[in-house]
Design a protein around this motif. Structure first.
Motif, PDB file in Angstrom:
ATOM      1  N   LYS A  29       0.831  -1.207   0.000  1.00 54.06           N
ATOM      2  CA  LYS A  29       0.000   0.000   0.000  1.00 54.06           C
ATOM      3  C   LYS A  29       0.867   1.258   0.000  1.00 54.06           C
ATOM      4  N   LYS A  30       1.985   1.233   0.724  1.00 54.64           N
ATOM      5  CA  LYS A  30       2.901   2.384   0.716  1.00 54.64           C
ATOM      6  C   LYS A  30       3.541   2.543  -0.658  1.00 54.64           C
ATOM      7  N   TYR A  31       3.922   1.436  -1.285  1.00 60.49           N
ATOM      8  CA  TYR A  31       4.538   1.460  -2.606  1.00 60.49           C
ATOM      9  C   TYR A  31       3.580   2.038  -3.648  1.00 60.49           C
ATOM     10  N   LYS A  32       2.318   1.618  -3.587  1.00 63.50           N
ATOM     11  CA  LYS A  32       1.308   2.087  -4.538  1.00 63.50           C
ATOM     12  C   LYS A  32       0.689   3.415  -4.131  1.00 63.50           C
ATOM     13  N   ASN A  33       1.059   3.913  -2.943  1.00 62.11           N
ATOM     14  CA  ASN A  33       0.516   5.158  -2.408  1.00 62.11           C
ATOM     15  C   ASN A  33      -1.016   5.123  -2.394  1.00 62.11           C
ATOM     16  N   SER A  34      -1.554   4.014  -1.892  1.00 63.53           N
ATOM     17  CA  SER A  34      -3.002   3.859  -1.812  1.00 63.53           C
ATOM     18  C   SER A  34      -3.408   3.626  -0.353  1.00 63.53           C
ATOM     19  N   PRO A  35      -4.621   4.000  -0.002  1.00 62.94           N
ATOM     20  CA  PRO A  35      -5.054   3.860   1.393  1.00 62.94           C
ATOM     21  C   PRO A  35      -5.438   2.421   1.728  1.00 62.94           C
ATOM     22  N   VAL A  36      -5.447   2.153   3.012  1.00 63.30           N
ATOM     23  CA  VAL A  36      -5.936   0.880   3.528  1.00 63.30           C
ATOM     24  C   VAL A  36      -7.385   1.114   3.937  1.00 63.30           C
ATOM     25  N   VAL A  37      -8.292   0.320   3.422  1.00 61.81           N
ATOM     26  CA  VAL A  37      -9.718   0.486   3.723  1.00 61.81           C
ATOM     27  C   VAL A  37     -10.074  -0.450   4.878  1.00 61.81           C
TER      28      VAL A  37
END
Length: 61
Positions: A29-37
């Motif tokens: 998630k950090k690599y893709k810069n996406s949030p954790v839902v």
């Protein structure tokens, strides 16, 4: 190995696997810069991966 010891060993192995999976999820998630839902207080929210807590360590007997 008794059934109690075997159950404790399996429980420990599951905990290790869950921690490893959680760490891999946060890294992705950090690599893709996406949030954790996640669900928080009965509501669905998106949390930045940097704000997610680190997993507790697994104790070894």
């Amino acid at each position: 190995m008794s059934k109690k010891e075997q159950a404790a060993h399996i429980n420990q192995q599951l905990q290790i696997g869950l921690v490893a999976t959680y760490n891999a999820l946060l890294a992705f998630k950090k690599y893709k810069n996406s949030p954790v839902v996640i669900a928080r207080d009965g509501k669905i929210v998106a949390v930045p991966a940097d704000e997610m807590p680190l997993p507790a360590s697994v104790s070894m007997p």
